[in-house]
Each structure stands twice: as C-alpha cells, then as structure tokens.
Scaffold this active site. Structure first.
Site, PDB file in Angstrom:
ATOM      1  N   GLY A 180     -14.537   1.031  -2.780  1.00 32.43           N
ATOM      2  CA  GLY A 180     -15.749   0.530  -2.136  1.00 32.43           C
ATOM      3  C   GLY A 180     -15.685  -0.944  -1.765  1.00 32.43           C
TER       4      GLY A 180
ATOM      5  N   ASP B 270      -3.488  -1.013   2.622  1.00 31.97           N
ATOM      6  CA  ASP B 270      -3.951  -1.257   1.248  1.00 31.97           C
ATOM      7  C   ASP B 270      -3.278  -0.291   0.271  1.00 31.97           C
ATOM      8  OD1 ASP B 270      -5.720  -3.233   2.220  1.00 31.97           O
ATOM      9  OD2 ASP B 270      -7.284  -1.744   2.591  1.00 31.97           O
TER      10      ASP B 270
ATOM     11  N   ASN C 116      -7.145   2.270   7.931  1.00 30.05           N
ATOM     12  CA  ASN C 116      -8.585   2.525   8.050  1.00 30.05           C
ATOM     13  C   ASN C 116      -9.332   1.347   7.435  1.00 30.05           C
ATOM     14  OD1 ASN C 116      -8.114   5.122   9.030  1.00 30.05           O
ATOM     15  ND2 ASN C 116      -8.654   6.164   7.111  1.00 30.05           N
TER      16      ASN C 116
ATOM     17  N   ASP D  84       0.730   2.722   5.749  1.00 26.37           N
ATOM     18  CA  ASP D  84      -0.654   2.401   5.415  1.00 26.37           C
ATOM     19  C   ASP D  84      -0.656   0.953   4.894  1.00 26.37           C
ATOM     20  OD1 ASP D  84      -3.371   2.733   4.552  1.00 26.37           O
ATOM     21  OD2 ASP D  84      -2.594   3.118   2.524  1.00 26.37           O
TER      22      ASP D  84
END
Ligand code: MG
Ligand code: ZN
Length: 206
Positions: free
Chosen positions: A39, A29, A73, A27
């Site tokens: 967010g 982040d 993502n 992944d």
C-alpha cells in the site's frame, strides 16, 4: 534456485523457448529496488534503494547482448499518492545511476492507472507492447519476464515469454507461495536479480 530439479527446469525452458533469449523485462519494485511496504509507493528518489547486485546483473545481461526493459505498475499515481513527475524523475535518476555503473536500460514503461481502467496495468500486456513498438525486433518468444509478483508471472504467460519469479524470503515461504498459484507457468524461482541473470545466461550458453 529453488524447487524444481534444475535440469528439469532447463529442459522445460528448452521445449518452448529458444535457447537464446534476446530481451529481458524487469519489474521494478522488489527486483531493482527494495519493495515498499504494502500500500506504499516510492514517491521520491531518496526512498529508492537499489538492491544488492542489481547493476552487476544488468551489466552481465547487456554484455550477453540482451535488451533490458523495466515495466512497472505504479497505481500510486492514479490514487494521488505519487506525482507522475516524481516517478519520471526517479526513473531518470535510476537510469543515470545504473549507466554510471555501466548498466544500460533500454526503456522504462510505467502504468500510472488503477485496476480495471487500462490495457497496460500488468498482467495486461500493454507495457510490453509499448516496448515492442519502440524497439524493433522485440520478440516475446525470445523474452524473459522477471518479477516478484504473480501479476508479473501472469503477464509473462500471457505474452508467451519465459518467467522468473524473485522470492527473497526463506525456502518455506517460497514453497507456500508456489503452491498458492497453480496454473501459472514459472520457469525458475530465484532469490535475486543476480540469480535470475545467472539462470538466463546459463540457458543462453547451453
Ligand atoms: Mg514488484
Ligand atoms: Zn495502465
């Protein structure tokens, strides 16, 4: 390493995964770079902060013959908060900076969509399958998924890979999050990518 008895964790991994992992899916982040606040999205290279020990961890995995992919993502793109071209540029520079330090990334795969509109937003397996299509010989049963989110663990479970969760916070925080999601298989919980690489390489060498 936290939680499981280390020997028990290794035995568990031996039962259902080959000793020799060949492929690692990272992944982005919270694994490679500092995670943005909830967010928020890394919208510019200036906001991309490599976490300590990351290049060295990738170098070690490369040296052991592991392919290393990044699967991320980025729904900030779908929401119009990040430009897709900016994400491409961030990844071009990420790969370049890592390469300058001797760390090879074999592919970067991005889901730019929002929830429920594609088959590539993790935990869906689309990004992993793209890597499999691009690079011959990627076998999920010989793969490890490293992430800091439950969606990463869920994706790893879905494709039948081993899973390593990065939890940089205190042991108490790890305990809380561990008990929050029973039913997902997590093979190891570590504090950093360096520790994840340690775990992967120890199993290989066993
Ligand atoms: Mg993450
Ligand atoms: Zn997608």
């Amino acid at each position: 390493m936290w939680g499981m008895d280390e020997r028990a964790a290794e035995d568990g991994a031996r039962e259902s995964h080959p000793l020799r992992f060949r492929t690692v899916f990272l992944d982005r982040d919270g694994v490679i770079n500092r995670k943005p606040a909830a967010g928020e999205y890394v919208a510019d290279w200036a906001e991309f902060a490599l976490l300590p020990g990351v290049p060295q961890a990738i170098v070690r995995m490369n040296a052991a013959g592991l392919r290393v992919f990044v699967v991320t993502n980025q729904r900030g793109i779908a929401r119009g908060l990040v430009q897709e071209s900016a994400v491409r540029e961030i990844h071009r520079r990420m790969v370049e900076v890592l390469a300058a330090l001797g760390a090879r990334i074999d592919g970067v795969y991005v889901c730019p969509h929002d929830e429920g509109e594609c088959d590539c937003r993790k935990p869906a397996p689309g990004l992993f399958r793209q890597a499999q299509r691009d690079v011959p010989g990627v076998d999920f049963a010989e793969s490890v998924v490293v992430g800091d989110s439950w969606t990463d663990m869920e994706a790893g479970n879905a494709i039948g890979a081993a899973t390593i969760r990065i939890e940089p916070d205190s042991e108490a925080a790890r305990a809380t999050s561990e008990t929050a999601r029973v039913g997902l298989r997590v093979d190891a919980v570590v504090g950093s990518l360096a520790e994840a690489a340690e775990w992967i390489l120890r199993l290989r060498d066993a």
